[in-house]
Scaffold this active site. Structure first.
Site, PDB file in Angstrom:
ATOM      1  N   HIS B 121       0.862  -1.182   0.000  1.00 12.93           N
ATOM      2  CA  HIS B 121       0.000   0.000   0.000  1.00 12.93           C
ATOM      3  C   HIS B 121       0.904   1.239   0.000  1.00 12.93           C
ATOM      4  O   HIS B 121       2.027   1.184   0.496  1.00 12.93           O
ATOM      5  CB  HIS B 121      -0.842  -0.056   1.279  1.00 12.93           C
ATOM      6  CG  HIS B 121      -1.921   0.967   1.381  1.00 12.93           C
ATOM      7  ND1 HIS B 121      -1.670   2.274   1.732  1.00 12.93           N
ATOM      8  CD2 HIS B 121      -3.264   0.881   1.203  1.00 12.93           C
ATOM      9  CE1 HIS B 121      -2.815   2.947   1.771  1.00 12.93           C
ATOM     10  NE2 HIS B 121      -3.792   2.133   1.448  1.00 12.93           N
ATOM     11  N   ASP B 199       2.644  -4.791   7.992  1.00 16.10           N
ATOM     12  CA  ASP B 199       1.435  -3.979   7.859  1.00 16.10           C
ATOM     13  C   ASP B 199       0.240  -4.933   7.971  1.00 16.10           C
ATOM     14  O   ASP B 199      -0.065  -5.678   7.041  1.00 16.10           O
ATOM     15  CB  ASP B 199       1.462  -3.265   6.496  1.00 16.10           C
ATOM     16  CG  ASP B 199       0.134  -2.606   6.144  1.00 16.10           C
ATOM     17  OD1 ASP B 199      -0.809  -2.677   6.961  1.00 16.10           O
ATOM     18  OD2 ASP B 199       0.057  -2.028   5.036  1.00 16.10           O
ATOM     19  N   GLN B 202      -4.927  -5.238   6.902  1.00 20.93           N
ATOM     20  CA  GLN B 202      -5.892  -6.139   6.271  1.00 20.93           C
ATOM     21  C   GLN B 202      -5.833  -7.543   6.886  1.00 20.93           C
ATOM     22  O   GLN B 202      -6.459  -8.472   6.373  1.00 20.93           O
ATOM     23  CB  GLN B 202      -5.634  -6.239   4.765  1.00 20.93           C
ATOM     24  CG  GLN B 202      -5.693  -4.920   4.040  1.00 20.93           C
ATOM     25  CD  GLN B 202      -7.100  -4.358   3.954  1.00 20.93           C
ATOM     26  OE1 GLN B 202      -8.085  -5.063   4.190  1.00 20.93           O
ATOM     27  NE2 GLN B 202      -7.208  -3.084   3.617  1.00 20.93           N
ATOM     28  N   LYS B 225     -10.893  -0.585  10.174  1.00 19.43           N
ATOM     29  CA  LYS B 225     -11.135  -1.745   9.309  1.00 19.43           C
ATOM     30  C   LYS B 225     -11.529  -2.971  10.120  1.00 19.43           C
ATOM     31  O   LYS B 225     -11.779  -4.035   9.586  1.00 19.43           O
ATOM     32  CB  LYS B 225      -9.882  -2.053   8.476  1.00 19.43           C
ATOM     33  CG  LYS B 225      -9.524  -0.954   7.484  1.00 19.43           C
ATOM     34  CD  LYS B 225      -8.322  -1.371   6.663  1.00 19.43           C
ATOM     35  CE  LYS B 225      -7.601  -0.200   6.028  1.00 19.43           C
ATOM     36  NZ  LYS B 225      -8.324   0.397   4.918  1.00 19.43           N
ATOM     37  N   CYS B 363      -4.829   2.499  -3.732  1.00 19.61           N
ATOM     38  CA  CYS B 363      -3.585   3.027  -3.124  1.00 19.61           C
ATOM     39  C   CYS B 363      -2.421   2.073  -3.311  1.00 19.61           C
ATOM     40  O   CYS B 363      -1.546   1.943  -2.443  1.00 19.61           O
ATOM     41  CB  CYS B 363      -3.785   3.358  -1.643  1.00 19.61           C
ATOM     42  SG  CYS B 363      -4.956   4.679  -1.365  1.00 19.61           S
TER      43      CYS B 363
END
Lengths: 145, 406
Positions: B121, B199, B202, B225, B363
């Site tokens: 991202h 990261d 997600q 999220k 993104c």
């Protein structure tokens, strides 16, 4: 030559026959197909309108009789239809008329959701770009006189 | 899992959009919020609010307790060994920037490299590019990915050997759904003498992270999220690393003593939480962790894998549909294009059917460039989605592609 208001009226009439959203989008995409071909050589960053999720190109010049001539294209059908609507209404008009047109037809035909400040929706960016170019032509015309 | 009861917790899921029942398949961009999260926040704001870590009065002490309880809840939720390892930030993006400004700038030495991948991202690309502007002596390496959207491990190991000081990779790709083999990546990074940041924006909404067990040095994610509010996120870091790191921002709460001749800094985690924090949002995030824990992360993971299978089956009939990202280990995300239809057109018409998907580059512009496409349509599923919604989605896909194939 019809005035901006007259062309707007005609477009509102065309859309008012259609109740179904799908028919409205089909008409919009048909309008996109009526745009004059936009040469590939101008599909560059220089002519690209920022702020649209799809690619939209706009090119203009001032004609001998001081009218703004607009050409446009997009790689998405709906964006192409939206920019075609603006070209249909604003092409071959004077810079002053373009700057002062309230363009109520966008709301009248139910496409005002495309004017929302979401960066995915390009209609506001297209309109801003056309007005910016009209402003430059208006200043050129004024300083030449 | 009682889906009907769960959906009652999310009033927005009963909304109509463009005259049709909303089918919300943009969960990877942001999930919806259950009443329990909103109630926790409003209860705090209406009855318990005061500034934290300051006053001696009862309200300030209560607010501090609630804020620190939220930190402990998040720590437990992600499997951290200590609460202090959890730092509240505004989100994944701020967490990454904190790492770049604080850790990377202080600890990476001349000639060292940061290793990212093609599937990152922008939040895991741009902070490093900005760092390189300040520190032209550092380098950024980009690991390749395979056509099916998995990491090219051969390339990863090769590049890792090139003086890499910090590896920063996505745990789960937002655009492709790929779940990376984090255990292998962490082990390899450590064997090469590098630190590794993951990261997890997600990942954390979809399965148990167990960060301490995985052994990553840093893990970053956002609250919004995972059923929590916007404006709150987490930087998890191993305590011994955090304790060595200089502050990122200066101001109140992060100091021990301030004088014009010099200032000393507070202990971790407060050292990294300058200014009055997002207290209500932190409490909301704690409530989101409780909500997900009550349902059970293993149940959520199984439910979402089931929905992914149902969706794959449902759209397999759509002509000319190409899926981007076909990793064997994949989150409930389907990125696709249909023939030459522009994602913008697809998203606009699907919206008329009440179906919310994401369209565009997500993104991840370098990733789109890698596949030589302008963007994709992305349907991303959450445990609260239903088989009926997937059927509506597949049906609308067929109608929309017929309309746009002209």
């Amino acid at each position: 030559m019809k005035s901006i208001a007259e062309i707007e009226e005609a477009i509102i009439a065309d859309f008012s026959f259609l109740d179904d959203w799908a028919d409205k989008y089909n008409l919009l995409m048909d309008l996109g197909k009526e745009l004059s071909p936009f040469p590939d050589e101008f599909k560059t960053e220089q002519y690209r309108i920022q702020g649209c999720q799809s690619k939209v190109w706009l090119k203009s010049h001032l004609s001998q009789d001081k009218k703004v001539v607009l050409e446009a294209d997009s790689d998405a059908l709906i964006s192409k239809g939206l920019v075609a609507l603006l070209v249909k209404v604003l092409n071959n008009q004077t810079p002053e008329d373009i700057l002062h047109a309230p363009l109520n037809f966008i709301k009248e035909i139910g496409l005002d959701s495309h004017l929302s400040p979401n960066r995915a929706n390009g209609l506001a960016s297209m309109l801003k770009q056309i007005r910016m170019e009209a402003k430059v032509y208006a200043q050129q015309t004024a300083s030449a006189q | 899992m009682d889906i009907a009861a769960i959906r009652q917790d999310f009033p927005i899921l009963s909304r109509q959009v463009n005259g049709r029942p909303l089918v919300y398949l943009d969960n990877a961009a942001s999930s919806q919020k259950p009443r329990q999260v909103v109630d926790a926040m409003s209860n705090y704001l209406l009855y318990e609010h005061s500034n934290v870590h300051r006053g001696v009065h009862t309200l300030s002490q209560e607010a501090t307790v609630r804020y620190e309880q939220a930190r402990a809840t998040v720590a437990k939720f992600i499997g951290a060994s200590k609460s202090e390892e959890v730092i509240f930030t505004r989100g994944t993006t701020e967490s990454m920037n904190l790492l770049a400004w604080s850790y990377a700038d202080a600890f990476l030495t001349q000639g060292q490299a940061i290793l990212i991948s093609e599937m990152e991202h922008h939040a895991n690309i741009v902070p490093w590019q900005l760092l390189l502007k300040r520190r032209p002596d550092l380098r950024l390496l980009v690991c390749r990915i395979h056509d099916n959207g998995t990491l090219d491990l051969e390339d990863f190991h090769a590049k890792l050997a090139d003086q890499v000081g910090l590896v920063s990779l996505t745990w789960t790709s937002n655009a492709l759904g790929t779940i990376n083999p984090v255990n292998e990546l962490v082990e390899a990074a450590h064997n090469a003498g590098a630190k590794i940041a993951l990261d997890a924006a997600q990942a954390v909404p979809h399965f148990n992270l167990e960060v301490a067990k995985v052994g990553a040095d840093f893990v970053v994610f956002s609250g919004h999220k995972m059923c929590g509010p916007t404006g709150i996120g987490i930087l998890y870091g191993k305590l011994d690393l955090l304790e060595q790191m200089p502050p990122f921002m200066g101001g109140g709460d992060m100091i021990k003593e301030v004088s014009f001749s010099g200032t000393t800094f507070n202990e971790v985690p407060l050292r990294f939480e300058a200014g009055t924090p997002s207290i209500a949002e932190a409490i909301g995030l704690g409530a989101a962790c409780d909500y997900l824990t009550n349902i059970g992360m293993d149940q959520i993971a199984a439910r979402e894998q089931h929905l992914l299978q149902v969706a794959n089956q449902a759209i397999s009939e759509v002509k000319n549909l190409k899926i981007y990202g076909e990793a064997p280990d994949k989150a409930a995300v389907i990125s696709f294009l249909i023939g030459s239809i522009h994602p913008y057109d697809m998203g606009t018409i699907l919206d008329q059917y009440g179906i919310a998907i994401r369209t565009g580059h997500h993104c991840t512009q370098p990733l789109m460039e890698r596949f030589q496409i302008p963007g994709t349509c992305r349907a991303s599923f959450s445990f609260y989605n239903t088989e009926e919604e997937i059927a509506l989605f597949a049906d609308a896909l067929v109608k929309t592609s017929t309309m746009l194939n002209r």
